[in-house]
Design a protein around this motif. Structure first.
Motif, PDB file in Angstrom:
ATOM      1  N   LYS A  51       0.877  -1.188   0.000  1.00  0.00           N
ATOM      2  CA  LYS A  51       0.000   0.000   0.000  1.00  0.00           C
ATOM      3  C   LYS A  51       0.908   1.230   0.000  1.00  0.00           C
ATOM      4  O   LYS A  51       1.202   1.801   1.047  1.00  0.00           O
ATOM      5  N   SER A  52       1.353   1.608  -1.174  1.00  0.00           N
ATOM      6  CA  SER A  52       2.421   2.609  -1.305  1.00  0.00           C
ATOM      7  C   SER A  52       1.959   4.030  -1.046  1.00  0.00           C
ATOM      8  O   SER A  52       2.766   4.886  -0.664  1.00  0.00           O
ATOM      9  N   TYR A  53       0.672   4.308  -1.273  1.00  0.00           N
ATOM     10  CA  TYR A  53       0.187   5.678  -1.187  1.00  0.00           C
ATOM     11  C   TYR A  53      -0.749   5.849   0.000  1.00  0.00           C
ATOM     12  O   TYR A  53      -1.349   4.893   0.483  1.00  0.00           O
ATOM     13  N   GLU A  54      -0.886   7.075   0.441  1.00  0.00           N
ATOM     14  CA  GLU A  54      -1.777   7.382   1.558  1.00  0.00           C
ATOM     15  C   GLU A  54      -3.154   7.776   1.030  1.00  0.00           C
ATOM     16  O   GLU A  54      -3.280   8.372  -0.042  1.00  0.00           O
ATOM     17  N   VAL A  55      -4.206   7.437   1.794  1.00  0.00           N
ATOM     18  CA  VAL A  55      -5.552   7.855   1.389  1.00  0.00           C
ATOM     19  C   VAL A  55      -5.603   9.379   1.319  1.00  0.00           C
ATOM     20  O   VAL A  55      -4.949  10.073   2.096  1.00  0.00           O
ATOM     21  N   TYR A  56      -6.380   9.885   0.379  1.00  0.00           N
ATOM     22  CA  TYR A  56      -6.441  11.344   0.200  1.00  0.00           C
ATOM     23  C   TYR A  56      -7.750  11.719  -0.466  1.00  0.00           C
ATOM     24  O   TYR A  56      -8.183  11.074  -1.431  1.00  0.00           O
ATOM     25  N   THR A  57      -8.387  12.755   0.050  1.00  0.00           N
ATOM     26  CA  THR A  57      -9.567  13.342  -0.582  1.00  0.00           C
ATOM     27  C   THR A  57      -9.312  14.833  -0.741  1.00  0.00           C
ATOM     28  O   THR A  57      -9.146  15.548   0.249  1.00  0.00           O
ATOM     29  N   GLY A  58      -9.232  15.295  -1.982  1.00  0.00           N
ATOM     30  CA  GLY A  58      -8.929  16.696  -2.243  1.00  0.00           C
ATOM     31  C   GLY A  58     -10.030  17.380  -3.025  1.00  0.00           C
ATOM     32  O   GLY A  58     -11.170  16.908  -3.098  1.00  0.00           O
ATOM     33  N   GLY A  59      -9.675  18.495  -3.626  1.00  0.00           N
ATOM     34  CA  GLY A  59     -10.655  19.264  -4.376  1.00  0.00           C
ATOM     35  C   GLY A  59     -10.991  18.657  -5.718  1.00  0.00           C
ATOM     36  O   GLY A  59     -12.103  18.819  -6.223  1.00  0.00           O
ATOM     37  N   ARG A  63      -9.485  11.874  -5.573  1.00  0.00           N
ATOM     38  CA  ARG A  63      -9.689  11.044  -4.394  1.00  0.00           C
ATOM     39  C   ARG A  63      -8.907   9.748  -4.553  1.00  0.00           C
ATOM     40  O   ARG A  63      -8.982   9.093  -5.605  1.00  0.00           O
ATOM     41  N   LEU A  64      -8.138   9.381  -3.527  1.00  0.00           N
ATOM     42  CA  LEU A  64      -7.428   8.107  -3.500  1.00  0.00           C
ATOM     43  C   LEU A  64      -7.983   7.294  -2.341  1.00  0.00           C
ATOM     44  O   LEU A  64      -7.995   7.758  -1.206  1.00  0.00           O
ATOM     45  N   ARG A  65      -8.458   6.070  -2.636  1.00  0.00           N
ATOM     46  CA  ARG A  65      -9.087   5.262  -1.615  1.00  0.00           C
ATOM     47  C   ARG A  65      -8.661   3.802  -1.741  1.00  0.00           C
ATOM     48  O   ARG A  65      -8.270   3.338  -2.818  1.00  0.00           O
ATOM     49  N   TYR A  66      -8.747   3.088  -0.604  1.00  0.00           N
ATOM     50  CA  TYR A  66      -8.562   1.637  -0.562  1.00  0.00           C
ATOM     51  C   TYR A  66      -9.864   1.030  -0.031  1.00  0.00           C
ATOM     52  O   TYR A  66     -10.437   1.545   0.938  1.00  0.00           O
TER      53      TYR A  66
END
Length: 406
Positions: A115-123, A126-129
């Motif tokens: 899981k190389s990337y961190e979850v993120y919700t921006g403008g 969105r990155l989700r697992y």
């Protein structure tokens, strides 16, 4: 998910993760701006548990074409919602096609998942697992999803030089600002100072801001969003030459993420400290500097095994002070010469404030000051050590008369 012809789902699906009662949770912002607490995982951790499928009506049966569970890492660009970019897609088969006549539990395990990337919700992105269970049926599949949070941890950076720079407006204002580090963890404190070397303009106040810049997409589909995370006034009134203004920013109180650069070649998130001066005619001058943010793991406090020795050492405090005083007097001359050498080696990089061409303070390209090549400001060539400080156009009444400050 509803079936055709008005019939609803004949079974309910529940995903249980091993150890979820004791596992740490993290707040994750949803797409609509709300927050939810999700179970927290890290890179390389195994994701395991069981899928419980229960029939809604006792004595009924559920015909299916197979049951599967997927572990998915996905990036969703808001301008292209039809396409989801999956950078992780793992599948486990839970059951072959057949009939279910009673409540059934299916164990699953995704071992040592990267899981190389961190979850993120921006403008704009969105990155989700998440885990997705699918019961395949002829008319309509039954689908259940469960999101998890993922954090990326870093160790203390080996190179973490302070940011020191002399900026100003030629023959009008020269200040020197310094931040103690260039890389900060998310609970860190930014400590700095601003020293006024020359003041020939009427300054009304000074403020500092933390700005997040999110860049998504590429080419014609590149979208940039700047968000002011924090902004506060650090000086009110006109300073004089020799005045020193301290800076202390506690990062723990703000919603920050680690710096992200070219995540799967889809988006980046970077942070800047923006120093802004405003004169009595409401002209704004600013200088921005990029900082790197990283997430530190929880510290485990070590037992203080030296406590008895410390207590015993206090009895000889007066003798130690006397010896130190003698040594200090004997080495004073050597220390003075060393101090002069250190001052010459740590001379601040000289630049000038910039004048903005629009309301966007971050439109101008900024070189990454944290690359190893540019780690020392003294390595820069002389022609690159002085730039003009930017001023916003249209913010004062005498723009034409003051064009020479650029």
């Amino acid at each position: 998910m509803m079936s055709f012809f008005g019939f609803g789902q004949s079974a309910e699906v529940d995903i249980y993760l091993d150890g979820q009662e004791t596992r740490k949770r993290a707040e994750v912002k949803t797409e609509d701006g709300k927050k939810e607490k999700l179970l927290l995982y890290y890179d390389g951790e195994t994701v395991s548990g069981k899928v419980n499928v229960s029939l809604k009506k006792p004595g009924s049966k559920l015909e299916h074409q197979g049951i599967k569970i997927e572990f998915i890492g996905q990036i969703e660009m808001y301008y292209d919602r039809g396409n989801h970019h999956e950078f992780i897609s793992l599948v486990k088969e839970l059951a072959r096609p057949g009939e279910m006549i009673a409540h059934t539990s299916y164990p699953f395990e995704f071992s040592n998942v990267e899981k190389s990337y961190e979850v993120y919700t921006g403008g704009n992105v969105r990155l989700r697992y998440f885990l997705r269970v699918t019961i395949i049926r002829r008319l309509a599949d039954i689908i259940k999803e469960l999101d998890i949070a993922v954090h990326t941890l870093c160790s203390y950076p080996e190179m973490n030089n302070p940011i020191k720079m002399e900026v100003g407006i030629e023959d009008c204002l020269h200040i020197e600002f310094e931040y103690n580090k260039s890389k900060y963890h998310l609970k860190d404190v930014i400590v700095g100072k601003i020293y006024f070397l020359l003041v020939r303009i009427k300054i009304k106040h000074m403020e500092i801001a933390i700005i997040k810049r999110e860049v998504t997409g590429s080419g014609p589909n590149t979208f940039t969003e700047n968000v002011t995370i924090a902004k506060y006034e650090i000086m009110d009134g006109a300073p004089v030459r020799g005045e020193s203004i301290p800076i202390r920013v506690f990062l723990a109180g703000y919603e920050l993420t680690p710096t992200m650069r070219e995540v799967n070649k889809k988006f980046s998130v970077r942070y800047y400290l923006n120093l802004v001066l405003m004169d009595t005619e409401d002209r704004r001058y600013f200088k921005q500097q990029e900082i790197t943010l990283w997430r530190r793991g929880d510290k485990v406090r070590k037992p203080n095994i030296q406590a008895p020795a410390i207590m015993a050492g206090t009895q000889n405090l007066e003798n130690t002070t006397a010896v130190y005083g003698q040594q200090r007097n004997g080495d004073q001359g050597e220390n003075d010469s060393n101090a002069d050498n250190n001052e010459s080696q740590e001379a601040p990089n000289k630049e000038d404030f910039l004048r903005s061409q629009s309301n966007d303070k971050l439109n101008n390209s900024v070189a990454d000051p944290f690359d190893q090549v540019n780690s020392s400001p003294l390595d820069r060539s002389p022609e690159n050590q002085i730039q003009n400080m930017k001023r916003e156009e249209g913010d004062g009444q005498n723009d034409v008369a003051n064009e020479n400050v650029e």
